[in-house]
Scaffold this motif. Sequence first.
Motif, PDB file in Angstrom:
ATOM      1  N   ALA A  26       0.827  -1.205   0.000  1.00 31.64           N
ATOM      2  CA  ALA A  26       0.000   0.000   0.000  1.00 31.64           C
ATOM      3  C   ALA A  26       0.862   1.255   0.000  1.00 31.64           C
ATOM      4  O   ALA A  26       0.563   2.233  -0.694  1.00 31.64           O
ATOM      5  N   THR A  27       1.949   1.228   0.769  1.00 27.55           N
ATOM      6  CA  THR A  27       2.849   2.386   0.806  1.00 27.55           C
ATOM      7  C   THR A  27       3.504   2.620  -0.546  1.00 27.55           C
ATOM      8  O   THR A  27       3.584   3.758  -1.037  1.00 27.55           O
ATOM      9  N   LEU A  28       3.970   1.530  -1.165  1.00 24.71           N
ATOM     10  CA  LEU A  28       4.586   1.655  -2.485  1.00 24.71           C
ATOM     11  C   LEU A  28       3.595   2.184  -3.511  1.00 24.71           C
ATOM     12  O   LEU A  28       3.924   3.047  -4.339  1.00 24.71           O
ATOM     13  N   LEU A  29       2.353   1.682  -3.456  1.00 24.93           N
ATOM     14  CA  LEU A  29       1.322   2.155  -4.390  1.00 24.93           C
ATOM     15  C   LEU A  29       1.049   3.639  -4.191  1.00 24.93           C
ATOM     16  O   LEU A  29       0.913   4.393  -5.160  1.00 24.93           O
ATOM     17  N   LEU A  30       0.973   4.073  -2.938  1.00 28.63           N
ATOM     18  CA  LEU A  30       0.736   5.486  -2.659  1.00 28.63           C
ATOM     19  C   LEU A  30       1.872   6.352  -3.171  1.00 28.63           C
ATOM     20  O   LEU A  30       1.648   7.420  -3.756  1.00 28.63           O
ATOM     21  N   ILE A  33       1.573   6.631  -6.897  1.00 23.83           N
ATOM     22  CA  ILE A  33       0.486   7.537  -7.283  1.00 23.83           C
ATOM     23  C   ILE A  33       0.921   8.988  -7.124  1.00 23.83           C
ATOM     24  O   ILE A  33       0.675   9.836  -8.004  1.00 23.83           O
ATOM     25  N   LEU A  34       1.561   9.300  -6.008  1.00 20.67           N
ATOM     26  CA  LEU A  34       2.024  10.670  -5.780  1.00 20.67           C
ATOM     27  C   LEU A  34       3.082  11.069  -6.804  1.00 20.67           C
ATOM     28  O   LEU A  34       3.070  12.202  -7.312  1.00 20.67           O
ATOM     29  N   PHE A  35       3.988  10.135  -7.122  1.00 16.68           N
ATOM     30  CA  PHE A  35       5.007  10.428  -8.121  1.00 16.68           C
ATOM     31  C   PHE A  35       4.389  10.661  -9.494  1.00 16.68           C
ATOM     32  O   PHE A  35       4.762  11.591 -10.216  1.00 16.68           O
ATOM     33  N   GLY A  40       2.691  14.176 -13.813  1.00 14.67           N
ATOM     34  CA  GLY A  40       1.568  14.640 -14.623  1.00 14.67           C
ATOM     35  C   GLY A  40       1.087  16.034 -14.276  1.00 14.67           C
ATOM     36  O   GLY A  40       0.086  16.501 -14.850  1.00 14.67           O
ATOM     37  N   GLU A  41       1.767  16.723 -13.365  1.00 17.11           N
ATOM     38  CA  GLU A  41       1.430  18.092 -12.965  1.00 17.11           C
ATOM     39  C   GLU A  41      -0.008  18.205 -12.494  1.00 17.11           C
ATOM     40  O   GLU A  41      -0.737  19.139 -12.838  1.00 17.11           O
ATOM     41  N   VAL A  42      -0.433  17.216 -11.703  1.00 19.19           N
ATOM     42  CA  VAL A  42      -1.766  17.258 -11.116  1.00 19.19           C
ATOM     43  C   VAL A  42      -1.732  18.241  -9.949  1.00 19.19           C
ATOM     44  O   VAL A  42      -1.004  18.041  -8.973  1.00 19.19           O
TER      45      VAL A  42
END
Length: 285
Positions: A26-30, A33-35, A40-42
């Motif tokens: 879960a930590t790796l997935l988060l 996603i943040l990266f 993607g300049e979200v």
Amino acid sequence: MVARDAVQQRWRERRGAELLRQAATATLLLVLILFAGHVGEVDAGRLAEGVPRILAYIGRTLPPLHLATVDADLADWMWDLPRWLGLLLDTALIAYVGTAFGVAAALPLSFFAAARHAPHPAAAFAARRLLEFARSVPVVVFALIFVFAFGLGPLPGAMALAVHSAGSLGKLFAEVHENAEPGPVEATCAAGGSWWAAMRFGVLPQSLPAVVSYGLLRLEINVREAAILGFVGAGGIGQELYLVVRRFEYTDISAVVALILVSVALLDTACAWLRRRITGALVAT
């Protein structure tokens, strides 16, 4: 008693290790996603600023409809309905031709791409790489290439859909062939049949329901794709939508989009019904 305590201790250790793995995943997935959001300049601030503008743009495209004059308002909104319906028919035919030629190319290639049934490993390797190329290049890129080669119109759109559909369907068909029972294939070969005969009479009857289902699903997808290909000059209703967007004819934008949505919904419903009928009949036989 000691044995039970030992079992419980091992269970707690395994459970702790499993929870640790889940937490790490879960930590790796988060982090990913943040990266990805950073790359993607979200930006939440930009999203908050852009949403009202999107709603304002959509509001400008909606036609003025009044209960007292709803007939006249609808007639004014769909003022070019006959021509738009003709362009929708062009889009549907582009999708149909592209799907038909895509299936015609994908089916024979899928027998070579199915490693379990390929006549030689080299044939399977070559077929898989060819199908990968056909589906990896975006369909819009194929459309741009064919527009450059053949000019504007429906032909580039149909050819682009055919190539991309062949790549996508070929992979799906090959995976279905992989799951075919070997008995009919061995029986056909034992009776003196060729490799093509084994594929035709041993594999295809088992794969046919899935082949039909995937083909109809691809037709639904290609209708939506054909509408987009009009933006690069590949004909159909998409080209009209591109023009009205460029000319800022707001109510025409909503009219064309509404017709596309209705036609896609009707086609999806019809294909779902047809898929159930055909696959049900094939399974029954």
